[in-house]
Design a protein around this motif. Structure first.
Motif, short mmCIF file in Angstrom:
data_model
loop_
_atom_site.label_atom_id
_atom_site.label_comp_id
_atom_site.label_asym_id
_atom_site.label_seq_id
_atom_site.Cartn_x
_atom_site.Cartn_y
_atom_site.Cartn_z
N MET A 1 -6.07 15.85 -74.28
CA MET A 1 -6.80 14.76 -74.89
C MET A 1 -6.56 14.80 -76.40
SD MET A 1 -10.78 13.67 -74.51
CE MET A 1 -11.62 14.50 -75.81
N ARG A 2 -6.35 13.63 -76.96
CA ARG A 2 -6.16 13.54 -78.41
C ARG A 2 -7.46 13.87 -79.13
NH1 ARG A 2 -2.12 8.49 -79.38
NH2 ARG A 2 -0.82 8.98 -77.60
N GLU A 3 -7.32 14.40 -80.31
CA GLU A 3 -8.49 14.77 -81.10
C GLU A 3 -8.85 13.70 -82.12
OE1 GLU A 3 -7.71 18.61 -82.74
OE2 GLU A 3 -7.61 19.54 -80.77
N ARG A 4 -8.15 12.56 -82.04
CA ARG A 4 -8.39 11.49 -83.01
C ARG A 4 -8.41 10.15 -82.28
NH1 ARG A 4 -4.27 10.05 -87.49
NH2 ARG A 4 -5.57 8.67 -88.69
N PHE A 5 -9.39 9.33 -82.61
CA PHE A 5 -9.52 8.00 -82.03
C PHE A 5 -9.59 7.01 -83.19
CE2 PHE A 5 -12.30 4.57 -80.20
CZ PHE A 5 -11.37 4.08 -79.29
N VAL A 6 -8.55 6.18 -83.31
CA VAL A 6 -8.47 5.23 -84.41
C VAL A 6 -8.56 3.82 -83.86
CG1 VAL A 6 -7.09 4.38 -86.34
CG2 VAL A 6 -7.02 6.81 -85.73
N VAL A 7 -9.53 3.07 -84.35
CA VAL A 7 -9.70 1.67 -83.98
C VAL A 7 -9.24 0.83 -85.16
CG1 VAL A 7 -11.35 -0.14 -83.34
CG2 VAL A 7 -11.70 2.21 -82.53
N LEU A 8 -8.33 -0.08 -84.90
CA LEU A 8 -7.87 -1.02 -85.92
C LEU A 8 -8.11 -2.43 -85.41
CD1 LEU A 8 -6.42 -1.90 -88.52
CD2 LEU A 8 -4.26 -1.61 -87.29
N LEU A 31 -20.76 -1.31 -78.35
CA LEU A 31 -20.34 -0.28 -77.41
C LEU A 31 -19.73 0.90 -78.17
CD1 LEU A 31 -19.95 0.79 -74.57
CD2 LEU A 31 -17.81 -0.47 -74.48
N LEU A 32 -18.89 0.61 -79.15
CA LEU A 32 -18.28 1.69 -79.93
C LEU A 32 -19.34 2.49 -80.69
CD1 LEU A 32 -15.04 -0.03 -81.25
CD2 LEU A 32 -15.23 1.74 -79.49
N GLN A 33 -20.37 1.82 -81.18
CA GLN A 33 -21.45 2.54 -81.86
C GLN A 33 -22.11 3.54 -80.93
OE1 GLN A 33 -24.15 -0.33 -83.59
NE2 GLN A 33 -22.61 -1.09 -85.01
N GLU A 34 -22.19 3.21 -79.65
CA GLU A 34 -22.75 4.14 -78.67
C GLU A 34 -21.78 5.28 -78.36
OE1 GLU A 34 -24.00 2.34 -75.03
OE2 GLU A 34 -25.51 1.08 -76.00
N LEU A 35 -20.48 4.98 -78.35
CA LEU A 35 -19.49 5.96 -77.94
C LEU A 35 -19.09 6.93 -79.06
CD1 LEU A 35 -17.11 3.78 -75.75
CD2 LEU A 35 -18.88 5.38 -74.99
N VAL A 36 -19.15 6.50 -80.31
CA VAL A 36 -18.71 7.35 -81.42
C VAL A 36 -19.44 8.69 -81.44
CG1 VAL A 36 -18.71 7.57 -83.94
CG2 VAL A 36 -17.78 5.53 -82.86
N PRO A 37 -20.76 8.75 -81.34
CA PRO A 37 -21.43 10.06 -81.35
C PRO A 37 -20.98 10.96 -80.19
CG PRO A 37 -23.04 8.32 -81.67
CD PRO A 37 -21.75 7.67 -81.31
N LEU A 39 -18.04 10.86 -78.65
CA LEU A 39 -16.69 11.34 -78.95
C LEU A 39 -16.72 12.46 -79.99
CD1 LEU A 39 -14.83 7.89 -79.06
CD2 LEU A 39 -14.62 9.66 -77.30
N GLU A 40 -17.50 12.25 -81.04
CA GLU A 40 -17.58 13.25 -82.11
C GLU A 40 -18.17 14.56 -81.60
OE1 GLU A 40 -17.72 10.35 -86.00
OE2 GLU A 40 -19.62 11.03 -85.18
N GLU A 41 -19.17 14.49 -80.72
CA GLU A 41 -19.74 15.70 -80.13
C GLU A 41 -18.71 16.48 -79.34
OE1 GLU A 41 -23.07 14.63 -77.67
OE2 GLU A 41 -24.20 13.82 -79.36
N ASN A 42 -17.67 15.78 -78.87
CA ASN A 42 -16.62 16.41 -78.07
C ASN A 42 -15.36 16.70 -78.89
OD1 ASN A 42 -17.52 16.60 -75.12
ND2 ASN A 42 -18.26 14.61 -75.79
N GLY A 43 -15.52 16.74 -80.21
CA GLY A 43 -14.43 17.14 -81.08
C GLY A 43 -13.41 16.07 -81.42
N VAL A 44 -13.72 14.82 -81.16
CA VAL A 44 -12.80 13.73 -81.47
C VAL A 44 -13.22 13.09 -82.80
CG1 VAL A 44 -11.90 11.48 -80.72
CG2 VAL A 44 -12.39 13.27 -79.03
N THR A 45 -12.28 13.03 -83.73
CA THR A 45 -12.51 12.36 -85.00
C THR A 45 -12.31 10.86 -84.80
OG1 THR A 45 -11.65 14.27 -86.19
CG2 THR A 45 -11.77 12.21 -87.40
N VAL A 46 -13.26 10.06 -85.27
CA VAL A 46 -13.20 8.61 -85.06
C VAL A 46 -13.02 7.91 -86.41
CG1 VAL A 46 -14.42 6.58 -84.18
CG2 VAL A 46 -14.69 8.80 -83.03
N GLU A 47 -12.07 6.98 -86.44
CA GLU A 47 -11.85 6.14 -87.62
C GLU A 47 -11.86 4.69 -87.17
OE1 GLU A 47 -8.28 7.13 -89.77
OE2 GLU A 47 -8.49 9.24 -89.21
#
Length: 121
Positions: A1-8, A31-37, A39-47
């Motif tokens: 799994m990637r450690e980075r999630f970038v939304v453009l 939906l993304l506002q719900e998912l970001v925490p 993802l971050e809790e699971n070590g994924v950096t979100v941009e």
């Protein structure tokens, strides 16, 4: 799994996001506002980046068009809930309609699957 999630999100000035969930009524942003925490809790950096454009707008998850991810997620849904699979599970009445179009108003689970697909390596 990637450690980075970038939304453009490339959008025209003043445009609203056309994506929303059919079952829970959430916009993609909500939906993304719900998912970001999660993802971050699971070590994924979100941009999240928003760019104004004169052309057609689009949304990309990790450089992949969201429409492509949704089509892939719906394809998986069609396989998992397709007529032969539902018959195998004893539920032929629950078979997915193979003629249902892929669109921008879909069940929340399809958007969640699109996020997971974008995180696959």
């Amino acid at each position: 799994m990637r450690e980075r999630f970038v939304v453009l999100w490339r959008r025209r000035t003043g445009a609203t996001c056309p994506y929303r969930t059919a079952d829970t009524g959430l916009t993609l942003s909500e939906l993304l506002q719900e998912l970001v925490p999660v993802l971050e809790e699971n070590g994924v950096t979100v941009e999240v980046h928003v760019e104004e454009t004169e052309g057609e707008g689009d949304v990309l998850f990790n450089s992949v068009p969201l429409d492509d991810l949704l089509a892939e997620a719906v394809g998986a849904e069609r396989y998992c809930a397709g007529p032969s699979r539902m018959e195998e599970l004893g539920n032929p009445a629950l078979a997915f309609d193979p003629n249902a179009p892929v669109g921008r108003v879909l069940p929340e689970i399809v958007f969640r699957k699109a996020v997971l697909l974008a995180l696959e390596e």
